[in-house]
Design a protein around this motif. Structure first.
Motif, mmCIF file in Angstrom:
data_model
loop_
_atom_site.group_PDB
_atom_site.id
_atom_site.type_symbol
_atom_site.label_atom_id
_atom_site.label_comp_id
_atom_site.label_asym_id
_atom_site.label_seq_id
_atom_site.Cartn_x
_atom_site.Cartn_y
_atom_site.Cartn_z
ATOM 1 N N SER A 86 45.158 55.793 40.448
ATOM 2 C CA SER A 86 44.517 57.072 40.753
ATOM 3 C C SER A 86 43.301 57.351 39.870
ATOM 4 O O SER A 86 42.508 58.234 40.181
ATOM 5 N N ASP A 87 43.143 56.603 38.778
ATOM 6 C CA ASP A 87 41.961 56.743 37.924
ATOM 7 C C ASP A 87 40.852 55.766 38.310
ATOM 8 O O ASP A 87 39.835 55.681 37.623
ATOM 9 N N GLY A 88 41.078 54.983 39.377
ATOM 10 C CA GLY A 88 40.077 54.016 39.811
ATOM 11 C C GLY A 88 40.085 52.738 38.994
ATOM 12 O O GLY A 88 39.102 51.995 38.998
ATOM 13 N N LEU A 89 41.190 52.470 38.295
ATOM 14 C CA LEU A 89 41.312 51.265 37.474
ATOM 15 C C LEU A 89 42.276 50.278 38.130
ATOM 16 O O LEU A 89 43.141 50.675 38.921
ATOM 17 N N VAL A 90 42.155 49.024 37.766
ATOM 18 C CA VAL A 90 43.049 48.007 38.291
ATOM 19 C C VAL A 90 44.415 48.177 37.629
ATOM 20 O O VAL A 90 44.529 48.145 36.408
ATOM 21 N N ALA A 91 45.442 48.358 38.455
ATOM 22 C CA ALA A 91 46.808 48.523 37.957
ATOM 23 C C ALA A 91 47.594 47.214 38.039
ATOM 24 O O ALA A 91 48.519 47.004 37.266
ATOM 25 N N ARG A 92 47.215 46.359 38.983
ATOM 26 C CA ARG A 92 47.935 45.094 39.153
ATOM 27 C C ARG A 92 47.046 44.122 39.920
ATOM 28 O O ARG A 92 46.314 44.507 40.817
ATOM 29 N N ILE A 93 47.139 42.846 39.514
ATOM 30 C CA ILE A 93 46.507 41.756 40.252
ATOM 31 C C ILE A 93 47.575 40.716 40.542
ATOM 32 O O ILE A 93 48.370 40.381 39.664
ATOM 33 N N GLU A 94 47.561 40.225 41.753
ATOM 34 C CA GLU A 94 48.349 39.051 42.121
ATOM 35 C C GLU A 94 47.353 38.027 42.627
ATOM 36 O O GLU A 94 46.643 38.277 43.599
ATOM 37 N N GLU A 95 47.264 36.897 41.922
ATOM 38 C CA GLU A 95 46.244 35.891 42.228
ATOM 39 C C GLU A 95 46.909 34.587 42.649
ATOM 40 O O GLU A 95 47.885 34.154 42.044
ATOM 41 N N TYR A 96 46.345 33.996 43.698
ATOM 42 C CA TYR A 96 46.886 32.780 44.292
ATOM 43 C C TYR A 96 45.826 31.690 44.283
ATOM 44 O O TYR A 96 44.745 31.878 44.847
ATOM 45 N N PHE A 97 46.146 30.552 43.616
ATOM 46 C CA PHE A 97 45.250 29.403 43.618
ATOM 47 C C PHE A 97 46.038 28.162 43.227
ATOM 48 O O PHE A 97 47.150 28.249 42.712
ATOM 49 N N ASP A 98 45.430 27.002 43.451
ATOM 50 C CA ASP A 98 46.043 25.731 43.093
ATOM 51 C C ASP A 98 45.812 25.510 41.601
ATOM 52 O O ASP A 98 44.670 25.349 41.162
ATOM 53 N N LEU A 134 34.097 40.331 28.148
ATOM 54 C CA LEU A 134 35.531 40.587 28.148
ATOM 55 C C LEU A 134 35.879 42.026 27.785
ATOM 56 O O LEU A 134 36.913 42.542 28.222
ATOM 57 N N ASP A 135 35.025 42.701 27.023
ATOM 58 C CA ASP A 135 35.269 44.121 26.744
ATOM 59 C C ASP A 135 35.179 44.929 28.033
ATOM 60 O O ASP A 135 36.014 45.800 28.285
ATOM 61 N N GLN A 136 34.173 44.640 28.845
ATOM 62 C CA GLN A 136 34.035 45.328 30.137
ATOM 63 C C GLN A 136 35.198 44.967 31.055
ATOM 64 O O GLN A 136 35.709 45.818 31.772
ATOM 65 N N VAL A 137 35.628 43.716 31.031
ATOM 66 C CA VAL A 137 36.794 43.303 31.828
ATOM 67 C C VAL A 137 37.984 44.186 31.463
ATOM 68 O O VAL A 137 38.640 44.754 32.338
ATOM 69 N N ARG A 138 38.268 44.325 30.172
ATOM 70 C CA ARG A 138 39.418 45.127 29.721
ATOM 71 C C ARG A 138 39.301 46.577 30.177
ATOM 72 O O ARG A 138 40.309 47.215 30.518
ATOM 73 N N ARG A 139 38.079 47.128 30.185
ATOM 74 C CA ARG A 139 37.879 48.526 30.591
ATOM 75 C C ARG A 139 38.148 48.739 32.077
ATOM 76 O O ARG A 139 38.330 49.875 32.507
ATOM 77 N N CYS A 140 38.190 47.681 32.857
ATOM 78 C CA CYS A 140 38.462 47.802 34.292
ATOM 79 C C CYS A 140 39.948 48.000 34.584
ATOM 80 O O CYS A 140 40.324 48.331 35.706
ATOM 81 N N PHE A 141 40.797 47.800 33.586
ATOM 82 C CA PHE A 141 42.239 47.813 33.790
ATOM 83 C C PHE A 141 42.900 49.061 33.212
ATOM 84 O O PHE A 141 42.510 49.534 32.145
ATOM 85 N N ALA A 142 43.921 49.536 33.909
ATOM 86 C CA ALA A 142 44.788 50.576 33.368
ATOM 87 C C ALA A 142 45.525 49.976 32.168
ATOM 88 O O ALA A 142 45.772 48.764 32.134
#
Length: 129
Positions: free
Chosen positions: A109-121, A26-34
Motif C-alpha cells: 500500500s506504500d508503493g513498495l515491493v513486498a515480495r518477489i518470486e523469480e523464476y530462471f534456470d 544497491l542503496d536505491q534497490v533497497r529503497r524500493c522494498f518494504a
C-alpha cells in the motif's frame, strides 16, 4: 483503523528497481522494498530478506561492468506485476551474462515491493562463479 489499499495503477517502483539494478545502485534497490519484503527463487525455494537479496545483486554488480533488462514485458493485475525479461551483463572477464527470467512482484500500500518470486534456470549463475 482501515488499511490503505495498494494503488493498482502505480507500478513506478518496478521501473525504479530495474533502473537501479542496471546502474548498480544497491542503496536505491533497497529503497524500493518494504522493510519486511521477501524474495524467493525457484531454484532453491528459499525466501531471502532484502539484505540477502541485495548481497546477491551486489555479487552480479561486482562481476560486471554493465547490466540491462532487455525484452521487458510487464503485465499488471491488482497489486501485482508480472515481468518477463532477459537480464544481460558485460562481465569483467570479457564474457557476457544472459539470463531469461520471469518474476512476480507484489506491491504494498506504500508503493513498495513486498515480495518477489523469480523464476530462471540457475545454471546461468555458473558464469558468475
Amino acid at each position: 483503523m482501515a488499511s490503505k489499499e495498494p494503488d493498482p495503477t502505480n507500478f513506478s517502483v518496478v521501473n525504479t528497481l530495474l533502473t537501479a539494478i542496471e546502474k548498480g545502485d544497491l542503496d536505491q534497490v533497497r529503497r524500493c522494498f518494504a522493510p519486511s519484503a521477501l524474495t524467493w527463487h525457484n531454484f532453491d525455494e528459499i525466501e531471502q530478506d532484502v539484505h540477502a537479496m541485495a548481497a546477491m545483486l551486489g555479487h552480479l554488480c561486482a562481476h560486471s561492468t554493465s547490466r540491462s533488462y532487455e525484452d521487458r514485458r510487464i503485465t499488471t493485475v491488482g497489486s501485482q506485476a508480472f515481468l518477463q525479461y532477459t537480464l544481460t551483463a558485460a562481465l569483467h572477464s570479457g564474457d557476457h551474462f544472459r539470463m531469461p527470467a520471469m518474476m512476480r512482484l507484489e506491491i504494498d500500500s506504500d508503493g513498495l515491493v513486498a515480495r518477489i518470486e523469480e523464476y530462471f534456470d540457475s545454471r546461468v549463475l555458473d558464469s558468475l562463479a
